[in-house]
Design a protein around this motif. Structure first.
Motif, PDB file in Angstrom:
ATOM      1  N   VAL A 351      55.813  40.513  45.052  1.00 31.96           N
ATOM      2  CA  VAL A 351      54.737  40.804  46.009  1.00 31.96           C
ATOM      3  C   VAL A 351      53.898  41.990  45.523  1.00 31.96           C
ATOM      4  O   VAL A 351      52.662  41.981  45.598  1.00 31.96           O
ATOM      5  CB  VAL A 351      55.324  41.088  47.400  1.00 31.96           C
ATOM      6  CG1 VAL A 351      54.263  41.688  48.331  1.00 31.96           C
ATOM      7  CG2 VAL A 351      55.868  39.807  48.007  1.00 31.96           C
ATOM      8  N   ARG A 354      51.702  40.835  42.622  1.00 31.21           N
ATOM      9  CA  ARG A 354      50.575  40.004  43.083  1.00 31.21           C
ATOM     10  C   ARG A 354      49.567  40.831  43.876  1.00 31.21           C
ATOM     11  O   ARG A 354      48.357  40.587  43.797  1.00 31.21           O
ATOM     12  CB  ARG A 354      51.106  38.847  43.927  1.00 31.21           C
ATOM     13  CG  ARG A 354      51.752  37.741  43.085  1.00 31.21           C
ATOM     14  CD  ARG A 354      52.213  36.585  43.937  1.00 31.21           C
ATOM     15  NE  ARG A 354      53.378  36.957  44.732  1.00 31.21           N
ATOM     16  CZ  ARG A 354      53.768  36.310  45.827  1.00 31.21           C
ATOM     17  NH1 ARG A 354      53.037  35.298  46.279  1.00 31.21           N
ATOM     18  NH2 ARG A 354      54.846  36.694  46.470  1.00 31.21           N
ATOM     19  N   LEU A 365      50.962  38.185  51.949  1.00 27.97           N
ATOM     20  CA  LEU A 365      51.782  39.091  51.140  1.00 27.97           C
ATOM     21  C   LEU A 365      52.519  40.102  52.018  1.00 27.97           C
ATOM     22  O   LEU A 365      53.674  40.446  51.743  1.00 27.97           O
ATOM     23  CB  LEU A 365      50.909  39.824  50.119  1.00 27.97           C
ATOM     24  CG  LEU A 365      50.347  38.971  48.973  1.00 27.97           C
ATOM     25  CD1 LEU A 365      49.457  39.820  48.070  1.00 27.97           C
ATOM     26  CD2 LEU A 365      51.475  38.346  48.161  1.00 27.97           C
ATOM     27  N   SER A 451      48.847  37.476  38.815  1.00 26.86           N
ATOM     28  CA  SER A 451      49.384  37.014  40.090  1.00 26.86           C
ATOM     29  C   SER A 451      50.235  35.769  39.904  1.00 26.86           C
ATOM     30  O   SER A 451      51.275  35.604  40.547  1.00 26.86           O
ATOM     31  CB  SER A 451      48.237  36.735  41.067  1.00 26.86           C
ATOM     32  OG  SER A 451      48.732  36.228  42.282  1.00 26.86           O
TER      33      SER A 451
END
Length: 650
Positions: A351, A354, A365, A451
């Motif tokens: 997370v 990204r 997220l 990502s």
């Protein structure tokens, strides 16, 4: 011959008894029905089963009873005892659940429920009559078999195997009662919590029949659990050491503690994730009262059974089988906790990666961050307690630490995580390299590359750290075992006797010097000085040699040496070597090389403080089977890994 006869009689009794029992129940239920819904064909079939099945059962059961009355071995046979406990279980389980239906029907009728308040396919009155019929028939048959078991136990003491049947029967119904109580208590507690506060569930309270079902399960489950658990407690409090050393009791207690802890921690994760979502400004999913119900109920059962475990530990010393059950429980809890922590930690890293790539946290997220953080916290809380215990046990010196380090479950845990970590690194690295190669080869990238690689990078990194940590534990175990072995070998003196031509004893001594260089060895030949041999045998802690060392004669030792061997207090290992004049019964004829290998392995086991146990060598068919199985398993694993990576890529 007697065993085959027993199985024939008991299997025929089992089939004919249960067929007749349920045909009788169905027939009586049909007679008590007022609407005549049972067709003539069903009644005819039930009567036919009773007419044929009852004489067959009675004939074989009387035959078996006559055999048992005239032969104590027949009466105390494991087959007979297994049949009796299995039959009692098969009669008692449906009686319990018919008891639940009976209480539910009574509550419906007492509360003024009408005949339209249907419980299944039947009205409350019909369900009441059907349950009474089943309980009466099943209860009478159970009581009869219970009397037979009690009489058999009074006439002949239980063996380890038959006592195991009784314990399994006891704990199986203790578990049944506990499950009924736990499910009913959880459901009623949920209903009670939803009477407070607001929410969509408040207006949709539980239907009346559902509440009656919970009360019925509680009314039947509590006495069932108390009866069988009190029986187990009285046996444990008695003088029988076998009950104190029962591994099945420990398995029952540890299984309940494990399940309740797992349920509590899992639902605590849901609550924690909801709180974290609120802190992040998101709307939590679900209602906190749902997992709170399970946490409260699980916590009560966990605290009680954990306290029982503490009382058991204070009352009786732990034997190897109980230690194995405890160890399995601890490693299983640690494995689940660490898995949850690794998933949470890897998810948090992915997370973060990204979010860095997308330059901010989206609602998706943030939600994932809340759930992964909750999993990490709950996983660490579950993992750290059992792992600290097993780590402290493995770091101890002496037999306890050695038993922990060499235990099978520890090896499975450590190498299992090494294997999983390696597979994760393999699949994640393949995915990352493949994506980079696609970029180098000119394949256009859709979206953000960092990502896209975030999850693979995060879990690959975490798997690598996991591999390093568990690898260090494996190496630490190896170093500790080598130190332990060296200290044990320094204190152990082995006398190797070489009767006959002395070739076998010389070969064993040579192999031991190669594999265990710190071992103190004395090779005693039959033609040596008796005075020297007497001094060496007096200092020996272990005497090893072919079985002929226990005899005098051409293949054995002199009478003086034989007398010294018999008088020695050292542990003695007799190797079943071949002889032209003697043959062994029940012992395979191994080659000399195999016997040498097994002798050296046994001496090493004794030096490491383990129980001496023989290992059977694999034949060609077994080796080929293992090779084929290993290749198939490897093919399946590679297919899964490559398929997973392919799905990510394409």
């Amino acid at each position: 011959m007697a065993t085959i006869r027993r199985w024939y009689i008991l299997l025929v009794c089992a089939v004919s008894l249960h067929a007749t029992t349920w045909a009788t129940i169905a027939l009586l239920r049909g007679v008590l029905q007022t609407d005549g819904r049972d067709p003539v064909a069903a009644v005819a079939f039930q009567l036919a089963v009773i007419i044929i099945g009852l004489p067959i059962f009675l004939g074989h059961w009387i035959w078996g009873q006559r055999l048992a009355s005239g032969d104590l071995e027949e009466r105390g046979s494991p087959e007979r005892r297994f049949y009796l406990y299995a039959t009692m279980a098969a009669l008692l389980w449906p009686a319990i659940f018919n008891g639940v239906s009976l209480v539910q029907a009574l509550l419906t009728l007492i509360s003024g429920g009408s005949e339209s308040d249907v419980t299944g396919w039947f009205t409350p009155t019909e369900q009441l009559l059907r349950s009474i019929v089943a309980i009466v028939v099943l209860g009478l048959l159970w009581w009869y078999h219970h009397r037979i078991v009690s009489a058999d136990r009074a006439a002949l003491p239980e063996t380890d195997l038959t006592a195991g049947f009784r314990r399994f029967y006891l704990f199986a119904f203790s578990t049944t009662g506990l499950i009924l109580v736990a499910s009913a208590a959880t459901s009623l507690l949920r209903w009670l919590l939803f009477q407070f506060g607001s929410g969509p569930e408040l207006t949709g309270s539980l239907p009346l029949l559902s509440i009656y079902d919970d009360i019925a399960r509680l009314a039947i489950g509590v006495p069932v659990w108390l009866i069988f658990w009190d029986w187990a407690q009285r046996l444990f409090a008695g003088p029988d050491e076998d009950e104190h050393a029962s591994a099945l009791r420990k398995l029952y207690l540890y299984a309940i503690v494990f399940v309740t802890v797992l349920a509590a921690v899992t639902n605590a994760t849901f609550i924690l994730a909801g709180l974290l979502q609120q802190l992040l400004g998101l709307s939590p999913e679900g209602d906190l009262r749902e997992p709170l119900t399970i946490i409260i109920a699980s916590g009560v059962f966990w605290v009680y059974h954990a306290r029982v475990l503490q009382q058991d530990a204070a009352q009786s010393s732990e034997v190897p089988r109980q230690a194995a059950v405890r160890r399995t429980y601890l490693y299983l809890v640690a494995a689940i906790g660490l898995a949850a922590a690794l998933v949470g930690g890897g998810g948090i890293l992915s997370v973060i990666i990204r979010a860095f790539a997308e330059r901010g946290f989206t609602d998706l997220l943030s939600t994932q961050l809340a759930w992964f953080t909750a999993a990490l916290i709950a996983g660490i809380a579950v993992w750290i307690w059992p792992w600290r215990q097993v780590t402290a046990a493995a770091e101890r010196a002496g037999p306890e630490g050695s038993a922990e380090r060499t235990s099978l479950v520890r090896k499975i845990y450590l190498y299992g995580y090494l294997f999983v970590a390696t597979m994760v690194v393999l699949s994640g690295a393949i995915y990352v390299i493949a994506r980079l190669l696609r970029l180098i080869l000119g394949d256009p990238i859709e979206g953000n590359l960092l990502s896209d690689l975030g999850q693979a990078l995060a879990f690959t990194l975490l798997a690598g750290l996991t591999w390093l940590y568990h690898g260090s534990e494996v190496r630490a175990d190896g170093r500790a075992q080598r130190r332990e072995l060296a200290s044990r070998l320094a204190a152990l003196r082995v006398a190797i006797l070489a009767p006959g031509d002395g070739t076998f004893g010389q070969a064993v001594a040579s192999r031991l010097q190669q594999e265990l260089p710190g071992l103190q060895l004395d090779l005693i030949r039959p033609d040596g000085e008796v005075r020297v041999a007497s001094a060496q045998l007096a200092e020996a802690g272990l005497i090893v040699g072919p079985w002929t060392m226990a005899t005098s004669g051409p293949e054995g030792l002199s009478p003086e040496l034989v007398q010294l061997v018999h008088a020695s207090s050292a542990r003695k290992l007799l190797v079943p070597t071949r002889s032209s004049a003697w043959q062994w019964i029940g012992v395979e004829s191994f080659s000399t090389e195999t016997l040498i290998t097994q002798t050296v392995r046994t001496v090493r086991q004794i030096g490491e403080g383990e129980e001496a146990r023989s290992s059977r060598s694999l034949n060609l068919g077994s080796i080929l089977g293992l090779v084929v199985l290993g290749l198939v398993a490897l093919f399946v694993l590679l297919s899964l890994v490559l398929g997973f990576v392919g799905n990510l890529l394409f």
